[in-house]
Every structure is written in C-alpha cells, then in structure tokens.
Design a protein around this motif. Structure first.
Motif, PDB file in Angstrom:
ATOM      1  N   SER A  77      46.587 -48.146  68.501  1.00  0.00           N
ATOM      2  CA  SER A  77      45.652 -47.230  67.850  1.00  0.00           C
ATOM      3  C   SER A  77      46.150 -45.790  67.921  1.00  0.00           C
ATOM      4  O   SER A  77      46.033 -45.025  66.957  1.00  0.00           O
ATOM      5  CB  SER A  77      44.272 -47.341  68.508  1.00  0.00           C
ATOM      6  OG  SER A  77      43.366 -46.405  67.968  1.00  0.00           O
ATOM      7  N   GLU A  78      46.735 -45.419  69.061  1.00  0.00           N
ATOM      8  CA  GLU A  78      47.285 -44.075  69.208  1.00  0.00           C
ATOM      9  C   GLU A  78      48.459 -43.851  68.266  1.00  0.00           C
ATOM     10  O   GLU A  78      48.618 -42.766  67.697  1.00  0.00           O
ATOM     11  CB  GLU A  78      47.729 -43.848  70.657  1.00  0.00           C
ATOM     12  CG  GLU A  78      46.602 -43.488  71.603  1.00  0.00           C
ATOM     13  CD  GLU A  78      45.939 -42.173  71.211  1.00  0.00           C
ATOM     14  OE1 GLU A  78      46.551 -41.111  71.394  1.00  0.00           O
ATOM     15  OE2 GLU A  78      44.806 -42.219  70.699  1.00  0.00           O
ATOM     16  N   VAL A  79      49.289 -44.855  68.087  1.00  0.00           N
ATOM     17  CA  VAL A  79      50.413 -44.739  67.155  1.00  0.00           C
ATOM     18  C   VAL A  79      49.897 -44.517  65.743  1.00  0.00           C
ATOM     19  O   VAL A  79      50.421 -43.678  64.990  1.00  0.00           O
ATOM     20  CB  VAL A  79      51.309 -45.997  67.228  1.00  0.00           C
ATOM     21  CG1 VAL A  79      52.282 -46.035  66.048  1.00  0.00           C
ATOM     22  CG2 VAL A  79      52.079 -46.027  68.534  1.00  0.00           C
ATOM     23  N   ARG A  80      48.857 -45.262  65.362  1.00  0.00           N
ATOM     24  CA  ARG A  80      48.295 -45.093  64.020  1.00  0.00           C
ATOM     25  C   ARG A  80      47.663 -43.714  63.853  1.00  0.00           C
ATOM     26  O   ARG A  80      47.856 -43.049  62.828  1.00  0.00           O
ATOM     27  CB  ARG A  80      47.269 -46.195  63.730  1.00  0.00           C
ATOM     28  CG  ARG A  80      47.876 -47.584  63.602  1.00  0.00           C
ATOM     29  CD  ARG A  80      46.870 -48.552  63.013  1.00  0.00           C
ATOM     30  NE  ARG A  80      45.745 -48.793  63.893  1.00  0.00           N
ATOM     31  CZ  ARG A  80      45.683 -49.756  64.807  1.00  0.00           C
ATOM     32  NH1 ARG A  80      46.718 -50.576  64.964  1.00  0.00           N
ATOM     33  NH2 ARG A  80      44.613 -49.922  65.555  1.00  0.00           N
ATOM     34  N   ARG A  81      46.907 -43.273  64.856  1.00  0.00           N
ATOM     35  CA  ARG A  81      46.218 -41.980  64.757  1.00  0.00           C
ATOM     36  C   ARG A  81      47.208 -40.821  64.712  1.00  0.00           C
ATOM     37  O   ARG A  81      47.132 -39.951  63.833  1.00  0.00           O
ATOM     38  CB  ARG A  81      45.263 -41.807  65.938  1.00  0.00           C
ATOM     39  CG  ARG A  81      44.448 -40.511  65.887  1.00  0.00           C
ATOM     40  CD  ARG A  81      43.613 -40.343  67.143  1.00  0.00           C
ATOM     41  NE  ARG A  81      44.455 -40.174  68.317  1.00  0.00           N
ATOM     42  CZ  ARG A  81      45.032 -39.015  68.665  1.00  0.00           C
ATOM     43  NH1 ARG A  81      44.876 -37.948  67.910  1.00  0.00           N
ATOM     44  NH2 ARG A  81      45.761 -38.943  69.762  1.00  0.00           N
ATOM     45  N   THR A  82      48.140 -40.805  65.657  1.00  0.00           N
ATOM     46  CA  THR A  82      49.109 -39.708  65.707  1.00  0.00           C
ATOM     47  C   THR A  82      50.068 -39.756  64.521  1.00  0.00           C
ATOM     48  O   THR A  82      50.491 -38.719  64.015  1.00  0.00           O
ATOM     49  CB  THR A  82      49.901 -39.747  67.022  1.00  0.00           C
ATOM     50  OG1 THR A  82      50.558 -41.025  67.160  1.00  0.00           O
ATOM     51  CG2 THR A  82      48.976 -39.540  68.221  1.00  0.00           C
ATOM     52  N   GLY A  83      50.393 -40.980  64.071  1.00  0.00           N
ATOM     53  CA  GLY A  83      51.253 -41.116  62.897  1.00  0.00           C
ATOM     54  C   GLY A  83      50.588 -40.568  61.648  1.00  0.00           C
ATOM     55  O   GLY A  83      51.245 -39.939  60.805  1.00  0.00           O
ATOM     56  N   ALA A  84      49.276 -40.794  61.509  1.00  0.00           N
ATOM     57  CA  ALA A  84      48.539 -40.275  60.348  1.00  0.00           C
ATOM     58  C   ALA A  84      48.518 -38.750  60.372  1.00  0.00           C
ATOM     59  O   ALA A  84      48.704 -38.096  59.334  1.00  0.00           O
ATOM     60  CB  ALA A  84      47.112 -40.826  60.339  1.00  0.00           C
ATOM     61  N   ASP A  85      48.302 -38.167  61.547  1.00  0.00           N
ATOM     62  CA  ASP A  85      48.290 -36.703  61.664  1.00  0.00           C
ATOM     63  C   ASP A  85      49.662 -36.122  61.333  1.00  0.00           C
ATOM     64  O   ASP A  85      49.768 -35.101  60.632  1.00  0.00           O
ATOM     65  CB  ASP A  85      47.880 -36.285  63.073  1.00  0.00           C
ATOM     66  CG  ASP A  85      46.410 -36.544  63.359  1.00  0.00           C
ATOM     67  OD1 ASP A  85      45.630 -36.664  62.390  1.00  0.00           O
ATOM     68  OD2 ASP A  85      46.034 -36.633  64.543  1.00  0.00           O
ATOM     69  N   ALA A  86      50.712 -36.760  61.830  1.00  0.00           N
ATOM     70  CA  ALA A  86      52.070 -36.272  61.562  1.00  0.00           C
ATOM     71  C   ALA A  86      52.410 -36.391  60.078  1.00  0.00           C
ATOM     72  O   ALA A  86      53.031 -35.495  59.498  1.00  0.00           O
ATOM     73  CB  ALA A  86      53.083 -37.043  62.411  1.00  0.00           C
ATOM     74  N   ALA A 398      54.055 -41.351  71.328  1.00  0.00           N
ATOM     75  CA  ALA A 398      53.155 -42.510  71.281  1.00  0.00           C
ATOM     76  C   ALA A 398      53.914 -43.762  70.845  1.00  0.00           C
ATOM     77  O   ALA A 398      53.695 -44.855  71.390  1.00  0.00           O
ATOM     78  CB  ALA A 398      51.996 -42.236  70.319  1.00  0.00           C
ATOM     79  N   LYS A 399      54.825 -43.602  69.893  1.00  0.00           N
ATOM     80  CA  LYS A 399      55.588 -44.753  69.419  1.00  0.00           C
ATOM     81  C   LYS A 399      56.554 -45.251  70.488  1.00  0.00           C
ATOM     82  O   LYS A 399      56.745 -46.459  70.652  1.00  0.00           O
ATOM     83  CB  LYS A 399      56.343 -44.375  68.154  1.00  0.00           C
ATOM     84  CG  LYS A 399      56.798 -45.569  67.340  1.00  0.00           C
ATOM     85  CD  LYS A 399      57.028 -45.208  65.896  1.00  0.00           C
ATOM     86  CE  LYS A 399      57.238 -46.468  65.063  1.00  0.00           C
ATOM     87  NZ  LYS A 399      57.358 -46.161  63.622  1.00  0.00           N
ATOM     88  N   VAL A 400      57.173 -44.318  71.209  1.00  0.00           N
ATOM     89  CA  VAL A 400      58.089 -44.715  72.288  1.00  0.00           C
ATOM     90  C   VAL A 400      57.338 -45.477  73.370  1.00  0.00           C
ATOM     91  O   VAL A 400      57.825 -46.483  73.894  1.00  0.00           O
ATOM     92  CB  VAL A 400      58.782 -43.468  72.871  1.00  0.00           C
ATOM     93  CG1 VAL A 400      59.483 -43.805  74.181  1.00  0.00           C
ATOM     94  CG2 VAL A 400      59.796 -42.911  71.874  1.00  0.00           C
ATOM     95  N   GLU A 403      56.680 -48.966  72.066  1.00  0.00           N
ATOM     96  CA  GLU A 403      57.901 -49.769  72.006  1.00  0.00           C
ATOM     97  C   GLU A 403      58.383 -50.163  73.391  1.00  0.00           C
ATOM     98  O   GLU A 403      58.970 -51.241  73.564  1.00  0.00           O
ATOM     99  CB  GLU A 403      58.993 -48.990  71.258  1.00  0.00           C
ATOM    100  CG  GLU A 403      58.738 -48.881  69.764  1.00  0.00           C
ATOM    101  CD  GLU A 403      59.777 -48.030  69.062  1.00  0.00           C
ATOM    102  OE1 GLU A 403      60.604 -47.400  69.774  1.00  0.00           O
ATOM    103  OE2 GLU A 403      59.764 -47.987  67.818  1.00  0.00           O
ATOM    104  N   ALA A 404      58.133 -49.291  74.376  1.00  0.00           N
ATOM    105  CA  ALA A 404      58.530 -49.626  75.739  1.00  0.00           C
ATOM    106  C   ALA A 404      57.774 -50.851  76.242  1.00  0.00           C
ATOM    107  O   ALA A 404      58.277 -51.623  77.067  1.00  0.00           O
ATOM    108  CB  ALA A 404      58.279 -48.436  76.660  1.00  0.00           C
ATOM    109  N   GLN A 405      56.556 -51.035  75.735  1.00  0.00           N
ATOM    110  CA  GLN A 405      55.756 -52.183  76.163  1.00  0.00           C
ATOM    111  C   GLN A 405      55.972 -53.403  75.274  1.00  0.00           C
ATOM    112  O   GLN A 405      56.148 -54.516  75.761  1.00  0.00           O
ATOM    113  CB  GLN A 405      54.274 -51.809  76.140  1.00  0.00           C
ATOM    114  CG  GLN A 405      53.359 -52.961  76.575  1.00  0.00           C
ATOM    115  CD  GLN A 405      51.922 -52.691  76.213  1.00  0.00           C
ATOM    116  OE1 GLN A 405      51.613 -52.458  75.058  1.00  0.00           O
ATOM    117  NE2 GLN A 405      51.064 -52.702  77.215  1.00  0.00           N
ATOM    118  N   SER A 406      56.004 -53.178  73.965  1.00  0.00           N
ATOM    119  CA  SER A 406      56.042 -54.312  73.045  1.00  0.00           C
ATOM    120  C   SER A 406      57.440 -54.632  72.529  1.00  0.00           C
ATOM    121  O   SER A 406      57.640 -55.685  71.934  1.00  0.00           O
ATOM    122  CB  SER A 406      55.128 -54.031  71.843  1.00  0.00           C
ATOM    123  OG  SER A 406      55.595 -52.905  71.125  1.00  0.00           O
ATOM    124  N   GLY A 407      58.398 -53.734  72.757  1.00  0.00           N
ATOM    125  CA  GLY A 407      59.748 -53.978  72.277  1.00  0.00           C
ATOM    126  C   GLY A 407      60.489 -54.995  73.129  1.00  0.00           C
ATOM    127  O   GLY A 407      60.090 -55.328  74.244  1.00  0.00           O
TER     128      GLY A 407
END
Length: 445
Positions: A77-86, A398-400, A403-407
C-alpha cells in the motif's frame, strides 16, 4: 512400525518435493517484474489411533498446508501511495517545463524591449522614414512573437490533454483486466500455485493503476479486491468482476474534469492529476499573457487615437485584436504612426504624442509583466522539482523495502535448494531403511 515409517517418510518426501518446486519457481522468476517470492507452509499430519484414548493424537508425518507469498500488504500500500505522489509530481514538473519553454523560447520579453527601444529611437527624429519603418516592424515582430507564445502554450496544453486521455484509457484497460483477475481469483483453490500467480497479477495491476490515479483498496478473504478511486469512501473503480469506466472532459479554461460511471469524480494524485495541475498553471500563464497583450494594444491604440500621423491624419489603431492569439499589426506603413498631437500639421516634428504613447506603455509595463510571468513559471518549476525529487526518494525507499521482503534472494534460494534436496534424499533413505526392517522381520523363522 515399518509401515508407519514409510508413511511418515513419504509425507516428508512430498513436502520436500513441493518445497523444491517452489524454490525452482523462485529462482526462475528472480528477475520477473511483479513476482513475489513464495515459500511452502508445512503442518504436522496427525491421525487418531483406534487403540488410543479419544483425545490422544499420533503424529504421522508432515503435510503441505499451502503456498505463502512473502508480501506485506502495508508495504504494498505504501508503494502504491508514494508511487502515485511521485508520478503526480513528475507529470506536473514535465508539464510546467513545457509551459516554461513555450514562453521563454519565443522571446516575448526581448520583443517587448525591442519595440519600446524602437519608439525611443523614433523620438530622435519623428519624421525619419527608416525609424518609422523600424518601429512598425518591431511592433509586427512583437505581435508575431506573442502569437507564437500563445500557439506554443496551446500546443503544450493539447499535449498534456492527449497524455491525460491516454492515462485515462490505460486506467480503464487495467481496471478491466483487474476485474477479470478478480473473477479468476474467486474460482481459484486456496493456497494453490494458480492463486499465487493471480495474486501477483492483482498486485502488479494495482501498482500500475496507482501511477495514474490515487486509489484505495479493500481485500476479501479469497484475494479479490474492491478498488476505490481516491479514499476508502470514494467510488468503486473495480468491484468484483465489474470495472466502472473513467472518463475525461475539458473545461472552458483547458483544465480537466473527470467522471466515473457518469458521476463526477476527483483525482488528487497520480500522473493524470499532475497533468491537470500543469494545465491549471498553463491556464494561469495564458491568462497573464493575454493581459500583457491586451495592455499593449490598449496603451498603444489609445495614444494613436489622440494624435495624428505623418500626413496630418487622425491616428488609427496600430494593433488589432484583443488578446495574445489575435494580436496583429493594423497599420500598413510606418508613416501612419501618430507621433504628433492632434491638430498638428503634416510632417510635424512635434513628438509629444509619441511621448504619450511611451508613457502609456510605461504605465502598462508589459516588460515588467512579462518578467513577472517568466519569474513565476521558473520559480514554480524549481519548487516543484524539489518536491518531485523528495517524493521520488520516498517512493524509491518504499519500493526497496518491499523488494527486500518480497524479492528473490538467489543466495538464499541456493541454500534452500540444497537443504530441500537433502531432505528429499533423507526421506527416501528412511523409506528404504523401513523397507529393509520390514523385510528382515518377514525373514525371521
């Protein structure tokens, strides 16, 4: 006893083989975009014994409880939120840079200064034909330059609206695909490999949609998602297998309005919102340019009406039009510039009306207005660029973290590959030993 050993070892071999399959999937999809690392969830296999007490449980091996995706919903959710703002900030900066280029590169400020300088030179000899022709041509250049700036701003606006429409089309395409994934998820078996793949598709689609518009999500127990436009109380973009169409319309000032299923909707983040914010700034800049053009036209034409030209005729408007797009030179010859006051004869060297024209231009201050316009748009670009860089840094962090968890960590997967292979071989060996024990018992005489 030997039969129980074979059964336990068999369950262990099945679990190890499932873990090996999942590890192989992780390794082969390590570089796949949107893939989330999987792991096998194991549980004890227990059976009730007829000879035991009713509440007693005998352990009889291990079973595969399911396939676990190593993804944190909060981090997603944080990746989606911060990605939308960026994405919003980046789209806005790109749009503002186009607006800045449209105004700066046409050289409106320089043409205003040159026109004022030509009128000043004409003061030295108001009956000189070359000076009059030069002043008229500088006025023509000024009008054409302002026309070009207006056209460039219109082109920049058309480009932003085209890109926004493309974004709307992409949202509708992705939303329709998400609705299809929802339908397939509702029919998929729990903790199956197919369900995991569908969940990867779901999360990837959610992230892609968030780059265009701001969204919020509500997840069901079967993995399906209700996607809201805006906050959790916003209208549903996707609900189950139904996707609602997003549409865009252009307002009178060139900015955009949006509807979802025919109902008005607001978009606060994502690249579409950024382009709309750039269009709002463009409308402001265009309004200022029109004001500057109208000020020049009013000041010069007003002075012309108060004087007479080189032939002693009443002054006619030097400029036609009322805004930046329609501004044009109306005089055919430099001799028609009304430098002398009303009542003066032909070839008068009295330049008092030209002084009045320059005074009117000074009061309108088009050069100052243009300088303010250029400074404002440059400051906006600089300020938004700082904001964009900060938001991109936050989105990247947020993406890193996700990815550290799900990559997929290939080193860890290599260890798992060895570990599960050894477990599989060990269980096979247990079955062989149990078979040998059973054969030994049968051979006793």
């Amino acid at each position: 006893m030997a039969a129980n050993l074979i059964s336990i070892a068999n369950s262990g071999a099945r679990a190890a083989r499932a873990a090996l399959d999942i590890t192989a999937q992780n390794i082969s999809n390590a570089s796949s975009d949107g893939y989330v690392r999987r792991s096998v969830s194991l549980a004890e296999l227990a059976v009730n014994s007829v000879s035991a007490a009713p509440t007693a449980i005998n352990l009889a091996g291990v079973r595969v409880a399911g396939i676990v995706r190593n993804a944190d919903m909060f981090r997603q959710s944080e990746v989606r939120r911060t990605g939308a703002d960026a994405a919003r900030a980046d789209a806005e900066v790109q749009g503002l840079e186009n607006v800045e280029a449209a105004v700066e590169q046409t050289g409106v400020y320089t043409s205003i200064v040159d026109f004022e300088a030509a009128l000043k030179q004409l003061l030295s000899d108001p009956v000189d034909g070359s000076l009059r022709a030069s002043a008229l041509e500088q006025g023509r250049t000024l009008a054409q330059t302002i026309n070009t700036a207006a056209s460039s701003l219109d082109a920049a606006g058309d480009g932003l609206r085209f890109e926004a429409q493309d974004g709307v089309d992409q949202v509708n395409t992705l939303a329709a695909e998400l609705a299809r994934v929802n339908l397939r998820l509702s029919r998929a078996s729990d903790s199956s490999s197919d369900q995991s793949s569908l969940l990867d598709q779901r999360d990837s689609l959610l992230e892609k949609i968030s780059t265009y518009v701001d969204t919020s999500t509500t997840f069901a127990s079967d993995g399906t998602v209700v996607l809201h436009l805006g906050g959790s109380s916003g209208p549903d973009l996707v609900n189950g297998g139904t996707a609602t169409s997003l549409a865009m319309a252009t307002a009178s000032d060139g900015t955009l309005t949006f509807t979802l299923g025919g109902t008005a909707a607001g978009i606060a983040s994502g690249s579409i919102a950024g382009k709309n914010q750039a269009l709002a700034e463009l409308a402001n800049v265009r309004g200022q340019l029109d004001t500057i053009a109208a000020g020049i036209i009013t000041a010069v034409n007003g002075a012309q009406a108060s004087g007479v030209d080189l032939s002693g005729n009443a002054g006619q408007p030097l400029f036609s039009g009322s805004d930046a797009a329609s501004m044009a030179i109306a005089l055919a010859s430099g001799s028609q510039i009304a430098t002398a006051p009303a009542g003066a004869g032909a070839n008068s060297r009295d330049a008092s009306n030209l002084e009045a024209m320059r005074s009117a231009l000074d009061s309108a201050d088009p050069a100052g207005g243009m300088n303010t316009l250029l400074f404002g748009i440059s400051s906006a670009v600089a300020g938004r660029s700082v904001t964009r860089d900060a938001l991109q840094s936050i989105a990247g962090s947020a993406k890193v973290a996700l990815e550290a968890q799900s990559g997929v960590d290939l080193d860890q997967e290599a260890v798992n590959l060895t570990r599960f292979q050894q477990a599989y071989q060990a269980n096979g060996r247990v079955m062989q030993v149990a078979s040998d024990i059973f054969d030994s018992i049968l051979s006793i005489r």
